[in-house]
Design an enzyme around this catalytic site. Sequence first.
Site, PDB file in Angstrom:
ATOM      1  N   ASP A  34      -4.159   8.916 -26.388  1.00  0.00           N
ATOM      2  CA  ASP A  34      -3.356  10.488 -26.378  1.00  0.00           C
ATOM      3  C   ASP A  34      -4.115  11.294 -27.310  1.00  0.00           C
ATOM      4  O   ASP A  34      -3.390  12.180 -27.365  1.00  0.00           O
ATOM      5  CB  ASP A  34      -2.055   9.898 -26.879  1.00  0.00           C
ATOM      6  CG  ASP A  34      -1.875   9.564 -28.352  1.00  0.00           C
ATOM      7  OD1 ASP A  34      -3.152   9.287 -28.842  1.00  0.00           O
ATOM      8  OD2 ASP A  34      -1.006   9.123 -28.963  1.00  0.00           O
ATOM      9  N   GLU A  36      -4.997  11.301 -30.138  1.00  0.00           N
ATOM     10  CA  GLU A  36      -4.944  11.029 -31.798  1.00  0.00           C
ATOM     11  C   GLU A  36      -6.251  10.596 -32.078  1.00  0.00           C
ATOM     12  O   GLU A  36      -6.861   9.643 -31.598  1.00  0.00           O
ATOM     13  CB  GLU A  36      -3.662  10.432 -32.038  1.00  0.00           C
ATOM     14  CG  GLU A  36      -2.370  11.065 -31.809  1.00  0.00           C
ATOM     15  CD  GLU A  36      -0.987  10.191 -32.657  1.00  0.00           C
ATOM     16  OE1 GLU A  36      -1.370   9.251 -32.796  1.00  0.00           O
ATOM     17  OE2 GLU A  36       0.119  10.836 -32.349  1.00  0.00           O
ATOM     18  N   ARG A  91      -8.914  33.232 -44.822  1.00  0.00           N
ATOM     19  CA  ARG A  91      -8.781  34.596 -44.742  1.00  0.00           C
ATOM     20  C   ARG A  91      -7.397  34.946 -44.706  1.00  0.00           C
ATOM     21  O   ARG A  91      -6.919  36.311 -45.158  1.00  0.00           O
ATOM     22  CB  ARG A  91      -9.418  35.075 -43.482  1.00  0.00           C
ATOM     23  CG  ARG A  91     -10.987  35.341 -43.727  1.00  0.00           C
ATOM     24  CD  ARG A  91     -11.641  35.707 -42.219  1.00  0.00           C
ATOM     25  NE  ARG A  91     -11.712  34.678 -41.595  1.00  0.00           N
ATOM     26  CZ  ARG A  91     -12.080  34.492 -40.325  1.00  0.00           C
ATOM     27  NH1 ARG A  91     -12.751  35.675 -39.796  1.00  0.00           N
ATOM     28  NH2 ARG A  91     -11.905  33.439 -39.352  1.00  0.00           N
ATOM     29  N   LYS A 184     -17.156  50.311 -44.097  1.00  0.00           N
ATOM     30  CA  LYS A 184     -16.444  49.604 -42.928  1.00  0.00           C
ATOM     31  C   LYS A 184     -14.850  49.725 -43.173  1.00  0.00           C
ATOM     32  O   LYS A 184     -14.486  49.655 -44.155  1.00  0.00           O
ATOM     33  CB  LYS A 184     -16.889  48.192 -42.936  1.00  0.00           C
ATOM     34  CG  LYS A 184     -15.978  47.224 -41.997  1.00  0.00           C
ATOM     35  CD  LYS A 184     -16.472  45.858 -41.997  1.00  0.00           C
ATOM     36  CE  LYS A 184     -15.436  44.741 -42.085  1.00  0.00           C
ATOM     37  NZ  LYS A 184     -15.740  43.448 -42.126  1.00  0.00           N
ATOM     38  N   ARG A 186     -11.433  48.032 -41.229  1.00  0.00           N
ATOM     39  CA  ARG A 186     -11.101  47.236 -40.061  1.00  0.00           C
ATOM     40  C   ARG A 186      -9.882  47.736 -39.538  1.00  0.00           C
ATOM     41  O   ARG A 186      -8.977  48.074 -40.157  1.00  0.00           O
ATOM     42  CB  ARG A 186     -10.798  45.776 -40.843  1.00  0.00           C
ATOM     43  CG  ARG A 186     -10.187  44.795 -39.769  1.00  0.00           C
ATOM     44  CD  ARG A 186     -10.517  43.333 -40.240  1.00  0.00           C
ATOM     45  NE  ARG A 186     -11.714  42.993 -40.353  1.00  0.00           N
ATOM     46  CZ  ARG A 186     -12.374  42.367 -39.307  1.00  0.00           C
ATOM     47  NH1 ARG A 186     -12.175  42.488 -37.883  1.00  0.00           N
ATOM     48  NH2 ARG A 186     -13.610  41.698 -39.285  1.00  0.00           N
ATOM     49  N   THR A 215     -15.866  37.265 -34.832  1.00  0.00           N
ATOM     50  CA  THR A 215     -16.177  37.666 -33.623  1.00  0.00           C
ATOM     51  C   THR A 215     -17.722  38.659 -33.425  1.00  0.00           C
ATOM     52  O   THR A 215     -18.171  39.147 -32.323  1.00  0.00           O
ATOM     53  CB  THR A 215     -15.139  38.925 -33.305  1.00  0.00           C
ATOM     54  OG1 THR A 215     -15.442  40.047 -34.092  1.00  0.00           O
ATOM     55  CG2 THR A 215     -14.002  38.418 -33.436  1.00  0.00           C
ATOM     56  N   GLY A 216     -18.400  38.831 -34.536  1.00  0.00           N
ATOM     57  CA  GLY A 216     -19.623  39.635 -34.545  1.00  0.00           C
ATOM     58  C   GLY A 216     -19.299  40.989 -34.539  1.00  0.00           C
ATOM     59  O   GLY A 216     -20.351  41.685 -34.546  1.00  0.00           O
ATOM     60  N   GLY A 217     -18.454  41.705 -34.496  1.00  0.00           N
ATOM     61  CA  GLY A 217     -18.127  42.932 -34.340  1.00  0.00           C
ATOM     62  C   GLY A 217     -18.590  43.618 -35.348  1.00  0.00           C
ATOM     63  O   GLY A 217     -19.208  44.630 -35.482  1.00  0.00           O
ATOM     64  N   THR A 218     -18.215  43.254 -36.725  1.00  0.00           N
ATOM     65  CA  THR A 218     -18.790  43.860 -37.861  1.00  0.00           C
ATOM     66  C   THR A 218     -20.594  43.980 -37.914  1.00  0.00           C
ATOM     67  O   THR A 218     -20.906  44.941 -38.212  1.00  0.00           O
ATOM     68  CB  THR A 218     -18.302  42.969 -39.229  1.00  0.00           C
ATOM     69  OG1 THR A 218     -17.089  43.046 -39.134  1.00  0.00           O
ATOM     70  CG2 THR A 218     -19.067  43.767 -40.546  1.00  0.00           C
TER      71      THR A 218
HETATM   72  C1  R5P Z   1     -14.479  40.221 -43.890  1.00  0.00           C
HETATM   73  O1  R5P Z   1     -14.246  40.655 -44.591  1.00  0.00           O
HETATM   74  C2  R5P Z   1     -15.748  39.173 -43.708  1.00  0.00           C
HETATM   75  O2  R5P Z   1     -16.226  39.270 -44.794  1.00  0.00           O
HETATM   76  C3  R5P Z   1     -16.419  39.577 -42.540  1.00  0.00           C
HETATM   77  O3  R5P Z   1     -16.968  40.820 -42.522  1.00  0.00           O
HETATM   78  C4  R5P Z   1     -15.689  39.167 -41.368  1.00  0.00           C
HETATM   79  O4  R5P Z   1     -14.931  37.927 -41.099  1.00  0.00           O
HETATM   80  C5  R5P Z   1     -16.403  39.541 -40.012  1.00  0.00           C
HETATM   81  O5  R5P Z   1     -15.606  39.362 -39.145  1.00  0.00           O
HETATM   82  P1  R5P Z   1     -16.253  39.523 -37.629  1.00  0.00           P
HETATM   83  O6  R5P Z   1     -17.377  38.939 -37.146  1.00  0.00           O
HETATM   84  O7  R5P Z   1     -15.190  39.128 -36.520  1.00  0.00           O
HETATM   85  O8  R5P Z   1     -16.321  41.078 -37.465  1.00  0.00           O
END
Ligand code: R5P
Length: 283
Positions: A34, A36, A91, A184, A186, A215-218
């Site tokens: 199952d 576990e 976080r 930056k 958010r 997500t790599g967005g930053t």
């Molecule tokens: C935010 O304050 C963290 O230090 C990272 O910049 C953040 O978790 C990066 O997230 P993402 O890759 O989604 O932009």
Amino acid sequence: MYVIGGTASKTVAEDLAKILKKPLANTISKRFPDDELYIRIMDDIKDEHVVIVQTTYPDPNLIELFLLQNAAEEAGVKKITVVIPYYGYARQDTKFQEGEPISAKAIAGLISLNADNVITVDPHKEHILDFFATSAHSATAIPEIAKYLKEKNIDMILAPDKGALNRAKKASEIIKCDFDYMEKTRIDGETVEIKPKNLDAQNKNVAIIDDIISTGGTMAKSIKELKNQKAKKVYVTCTHGLFAGDAIKKLVSSGCDEIISTDTIMSNFSKVKIAPSIVKLIK
Ligand code: R5P
């Protein structure tokens, strides 16, 4: 002393055992029909100090940590040190809105039930250490990341936001190069805005350093900005490479030259070993 590696952190556990010159415990883990989890520690660890190493991301790894802690306790160990290379849920370190949990506190409370000592690495914010009911300390990957970057002729270390400036400063002191940060904001969990800033990046090799790439967005926005400002090479580095969804694609298509992360979360980009940073705290 015995080092016990959970399945999420086998490499870190092996490295720690090697550096500490202590045995790595044999464990068995399998899934019941199952789904576990079943785990078993095969060595006689009664009266030993055990160091359990397990990243708590994604969720199944957290359950495995709880089971390893309980197995150690049931075996009659003398002391449990829990090493959490990447502490998931860190976080959500406050109640951002009414009705929310403080997840970092909730998980820390549960881990503390069977731990004499907790060590984690580059937590998103240091105050999460206070959520553990037992002594808790953090190691940092910055010196090891900086060592790796030293070979790359880096001219500038960049923090993707002001909050990460100290991290960039520390790395720049080791590499002996300039440091700066991006502006930056958010917008939500998936969207960030990076304001252009005159960084003097032209023809320079720049490494952006952050605690987490999710997500790599930053990073993608920061890379694009640096490329607009005619940076020669852009390296992205982080302690914890979550690389959620199409993060890698985003980073590559933004024009980054190399992606570097530690092995707190194993991936193809785990080029920096974290064990040497952790071992000082165990000793
Ligand atoms: C935010 O304050 C963290 O230090 C990272 O910049 C953040 O978790 C990066 O997230 P993402 O890759 O989604 O932009």
